[in-house]
Design a protein around this motif. Structure first.
Motif, PDB file in Angstrom:
ATOM      1  N   LEU A  62      -9.261  12.073  -6.837  1.00 40.66           N
ATOM      2  CA  LEU A  62      -7.920  11.508  -6.948  1.00 40.66           C
ATOM      3  C   LEU A  62      -7.755  10.349  -5.971  1.00 40.66           C
ATOM      4  O   LEU A  62      -7.934  10.510  -4.760  1.00 40.66           O
ATOM      5  CB  LEU A  62      -6.867  12.569  -6.666  1.00 40.66           C
ATOM      6  N   GLN A  63      -7.428   9.195  -6.503  1.00 41.93           N
ATOM      7  CA  GLN A  63      -7.110   8.037  -5.666  1.00 41.93           C
ATOM      8  C   GLN A  63      -5.618   8.078  -5.374  1.00 41.93           C
ATOM      9  O   GLN A  63      -4.796   7.686  -6.181  1.00 41.93           O
ATOM     10  CB  GLN A  63      -7.515   6.744  -6.375  1.00 41.93           C
ATOM     11  N   ALA A  64      -5.297   8.579  -4.197  1.00 45.82           N
ATOM     12  CA  ALA A  64      -3.902   8.831  -3.863  1.00 45.82           C
ATOM     13  C   ALA A  64      -3.188   7.587  -3.362  1.00 45.82           C
ATOM     14  O   ALA A  64      -2.024   7.344  -3.691  1.00 45.82           O
ATOM     15  CB  ALA A  64      -3.814   9.948  -2.818  1.00 45.82           C
ATOM     16  N   THR A  65      -3.888   6.789  -2.567  1.00 43.18           N
ATOM     17  CA  THR A  65      -3.259   5.649  -1.896  1.00 43.18           C
ATOM     18  C   THR A  65      -4.143   4.425  -2.017  1.00 43.18           C
ATOM     19  O   THR A  65      -5.328   4.473  -1.653  1.00 43.18           O
ATOM     20  CB  THR A  65      -3.038   5.957  -0.408  1.00 43.18           C
ATOM     21  N   SER A  66      -3.573   3.334  -2.494  1.00 47.99           N
ATOM     22  CA  SER A  66      -4.362   2.119  -2.674  1.00 47.99           C
ATOM     23  C   SER A  66      -3.647   0.923  -2.067  1.00 47.99           C
ATOM     24  O   SER A  66      -2.508   1.012  -1.598  1.00 47.99           O
ATOM     25  CB  SER A  66      -4.593   1.858  -4.165  1.00 47.99           C
ATOM     26  N   VAL A  67      -4.330  -0.212  -2.101  1.00 44.28           N
ATOM     27  CA  VAL A  67      -3.709  -1.505  -1.857  1.00 44.28           C
ATOM     28  C   VAL A  67      -3.580  -2.169  -3.222  1.00 44.28           C
ATOM     29  O   VAL A  67      -4.565  -2.287  -3.956  1.00 44.28           O
ATOM     30  CB  VAL A  67      -4.553  -2.366  -0.903  1.00 44.28           C
ATOM     31  N   TYR A  68      -2.373  -2.542  -3.586  1.00 39.51           N
ATOM     32  CA  TYR A  68      -2.117  -3.079  -4.927  1.00 39.51           C
ATOM     33  C   TYR A  68      -1.300  -4.365  -4.814  1.00 39.51           C
ATOM     34  O   TYR A  68      -0.521  -4.554  -3.876  1.00 39.51           O
ATOM     35  CB  TYR A  68      -1.405  -2.053  -5.807  1.00 39.51           C
ATOM     36  N   SER A 114       0.856  -1.179   0.000  1.00 37.85           N
ATOM     37  CA  SER A 114       0.000   0.000   0.000  1.00 37.85           C
ATOM     38  C   SER A 114       0.888   1.223   0.000  1.00 37.85           C
ATOM     39  O   SER A 114       1.852   1.303   0.769  1.00 37.85           O
ATOM     40  CB  SER A 114      -0.922   0.023   1.223  1.00 37.85           C
ATOM     41  N   GLY A 115       0.566   2.139  -0.893  1.00 35.17           N
ATOM     42  CA  GLY A 115       1.371   3.342  -0.999  1.00 35.17           C
ATOM     43  C   GLY A 115       0.868   4.230  -2.117  1.00 35.17           C
ATOM     44  O   GLY A 115      -0.298   4.158  -2.499  1.00 35.17           O
ATOM     45  N   ALA A 116       1.764   5.034  -2.634  1.00 36.25           N
ATOM     46  CA  ALA A 116       1.399   6.074  -3.591  1.00 36.25           C
ATOM     47  C   ALA A 116       1.057   5.492  -4.956  1.00 36.25           C
ATOM     48  O   ALA A 116       1.835   4.752  -5.546  1.00 36.25           O
ATOM     49  CB  ALA A 116       2.551   7.070  -3.723  1.00 36.25           C
ATOM     50  N   ASN A 117      -0.111   5.865  -5.467  1.00 40.60           N
ATOM     51  CA  ASN A 117      -0.536   5.350  -6.767  1.00 40.60           C
ATOM     52  C   ASN A 117       0.295   5.887  -7.919  1.00 40.60           C
ATOM     53  O   ASN A 117       0.405   5.236  -8.970  1.00 40.60           O
ATOM     54  CB  ASN A 117      -2.013   5.649  -6.995  1.00 40.60           C
ATOM     55  N   ASN A 118       0.885   7.069  -7.783  1.00 36.75           N
ATOM     56  CA  ASN A 118       1.757   7.572  -8.847  1.00 36.75           C
ATOM     57  C   ASN A 118       2.989   6.692  -8.995  1.00 36.75           C
ATOM     58  O   ASN A 118       3.456   6.426 -10.108  1.00 36.75           O
ATOM     59  CB  ASN A 118       2.161   9.028  -8.584  1.00 36.75           C
ATOM     60  N   SER A 119       3.515   6.193  -7.876  1.00 34.53           N
ATOM     61  CA  SER A 119       4.658   5.289  -7.926  1.00 34.53           C
ATOM     62  C   SER A 119       4.277   3.973  -8.593  1.00 34.53           C
ATOM     63  O   SER A 119       5.049   3.414  -9.384  1.00 34.53           O
ATOM     64  CB  SER A 119       5.174   5.026  -6.499  1.00 34.53           C
ATOM     65  N   VAL A 120       3.068   3.490  -8.301  1.00 32.75           N
ATOM     66  CA  VAL A 120       2.588   2.245  -8.902  1.00 32.75           C
ATOM     67  C   VAL A 120       2.462   2.398 -10.418  1.00 32.75           C
ATOM     68  O   VAL A 120       2.922   1.551 -11.193  1.00 32.75           O
ATOM     69  CB  VAL A 120       1.233   1.833  -8.290  1.00 32.75           C
ATOM     70  N   MET A 121       1.850   3.486 -10.864  1.00 35.29           N
ATOM     71  CA  MET A 121       1.639   3.684 -12.292  1.00 35.29           C
ATOM     72  C   MET A 121       2.948   3.880 -13.034  1.00 35.29           C
ATOM     73  O   MET A 121       3.122   3.386 -14.163  1.00 35.29           O
ATOM     74  CB  MET A 121       0.707   4.871 -12.520  1.00 35.29           C
ATOM     75  N   ALA A 122       3.897   4.570 -12.408  1.00 38.49           N
ATOM     76  CA  ALA A 122       5.203   4.751 -13.039  1.00 38.49           C
ATOM     77  C   ALA A 122       5.896   3.404 -13.213  1.00 38.49           C
ATOM     78  O   ALA A 122       6.528   3.140 -14.242  1.00 38.49           O
ATOM     79  CB  ALA A 122       6.062   5.692 -12.202  1.00 38.49           C
ATOM     80  N   ALA A 123       5.759   2.531 -12.207  1.00 37.20           N
ATOM     81  CA  ALA A 123       6.377   1.206 -12.297  1.00 37.20           C
ATOM     82  C   ALA A 123       5.699   0.356 -13.364  1.00 37.20           C
ATOM     83  O   ALA A 123       6.367  -0.380 -14.102  1.00 37.20           O
ATOM     84  CB  ALA A 123       6.303   0.511 -10.938  1.00 37.20           C
ATOM     85  N   ILE A 124       4.374   0.443 -13.455  1.00 36.31           N
ATOM     86  CA  ILE A 124       3.639  -0.320 -14.467  1.00 36.31           C
ATOM     87  C   ILE A 124       4.068   0.108 -15.864  1.00 36.31           C
ATOM     88  O   ILE A 124       4.261  -0.720 -16.760  1.00 36.31           O
ATOM     89  CB  ILE A 124       2.123  -0.144 -14.265  1.00 36.31           C
ATOM     90  N   GLU A 125       4.249   1.400 -16.063  1.00 32.17           N
ATOM     91  CA  GLU A 125       4.669   1.889 -17.373  1.00 32.17           C
ATOM     92  C   GLU A 125       6.041   1.326 -17.759  1.00 32.17           C
ATOM     93  O   GLU A 125       6.333   1.114 -18.936  1.00 32.17           O
ATOM     94  CB  GLU A 125       4.718   3.412 -17.382  1.00 32.17           C
TER      95      GLU A 125
END
Length: 332
Positions: A209-215, A83-94
């Motif tokens: 804005l969904q800032a923090t999720s569980v992924y 769980s953490g910042a969704n911007n970090s998750v999306m950057a990693a997915i890209e």
């Protein structure tokens, strides 16, 4: 930079959560990573603890220094999910990481506090503005706000991990301004209203804005759908116990995040969280707000530039587990 998972999960993996007469496969032993353990983490931690104590799970959940390290750990399989910042998750997915957002951890709770003499973001020019980390979601919101509202303004950015630690630095006059979580905003309002004031309310300004999720690591998720479903159901159950119940939120916060609490302000803080319904009893994520979130973190000039291209919804989110959990537990 976050490391990609070695291969992609089957496209049909989500279909495995369709209702079935037999239990879904899964493991009961794994590790979870997340960062910044404040009041907003208490429900998540209580949900994991409930699985350990009541459903035979053995889940370790270490606190990690930064959102980027959590994302890297989930991508490489060190953690089953995080769980953490969704911007970090999306950057990693890209960059190739195989991750999927499944449920919101907390609504957007971030706000910016600064000296009362500072009335616009332009007043932060040259001021010492503390951030959690370079990849934190609060950092993305702050820099987007400064760059769009007051172009040319150049704060002196410094890194201090943890909203509670930044509040302590504010109170000690070691920094000038900082983004803070809701509970820490309450502390500033009570203990330093003569010195600091709310400069920007990102939660109010960016409600979708969904800032923090569980992924989850998508490969692990495909192999262990029963475990994913149990996590989602446990979170919803705890969040529904928190709803309208500041006494219960205080109880679990004192148990799981005692170091983040201020004894003089904790009662006001938990009341604020419950009054604002910060823990989403329906899981929080929808196709609409996830699409908005992807655009917010997407390419400039319309987005913050966390990703060079707009990340497709199907590439970063899987709502099937949440939908099944809601079907089983009912909506609230």
């Amino acid at each position: 930079a976050p490391t990609a998972a070695p291969s992609k999960a089957p496209a049909s993996a989500a279909a495995s959560v369709a209702p079935t007469a037999t239990p879904l496969p899964g493991t009961k032993k794994f590790s979870v990573g997340f960062t910044s353990a404040g009041i907003s983490s208490a429900g998540f931690m209580a949900a994991l603890d409930t699985l350990n104590k009541e459903q035979g799970y053995t889940i370790d959940y270490p606190i990690v220094d930064s959102s980027e390290l959590v994302t890297q750990g989930v991508a490489t399989g060190q953690f089953a999910f995080g769980s953490g910042a969704n911007n970090s998750v999306m950057a990693a997915i890209e960059k190739g990481a195989n991750l999927r957002l499944v449920i919101s951890r907390v609504k957007n709770e971030w706000s910016m506090y600064a000296p009362k003499s500072v009335t616009t973001c332009a007043g932060l020019d040259g001021k010492k503005l503390a951030l959690h980390s370079e990849g934190a979601v609060s950092t993305a919101m702050v820099k987007n706000w400064v760059n769009t509202k007051c172009p040319g303004t150049k704060p002196n950015y410094v890194i201090i991990a943890g909203s509670d630690n930044r509040v302590a630095a504010l109170l000690a006059n070691q920094i000038d301004a900082s983004p803070v979580e809701l509970g820490d905003a309450v502390t500033l309002d009570i203990k330093a209203a003569d010195r600091y004031a709310l400069l920007a309310n990102f939660g109010a300004d960016l409600p979708d804005l969904q800032a923090t999720s569980v992924y989850f690591n998508a490969e692990w998720m495909a192999a262990n759908p029963g475990s994913v479903l149990d996590v989602v159901k446990s979170m919803l159950t705890i969040y529904r116990k928190v709803d309208g119940n500041p006494t219960y939120l205080k109880e679990i916060a004192q148990k799981f995040v005692p170091n983040a609490l201020n004894k003089d302000t904790v009662d006001a803080a938990v009341k604020k969280y419950t009054d604002l319904k910060m823990f989403p009893t329906d899981g929080g994520i929808t196709d609409a707000n996830l699409t908005y979130t992807a655009k917010f973190f997407g390419p400039a000039p319309d987005g913050t530039g966390a990703t060079a291209k707009l990340v497709a919804l199907s590439s970063f989110a899987d709502t099937t587990f949440l939908k099944r959990a809601l079907a089983e537990l009912g909506t609230k």
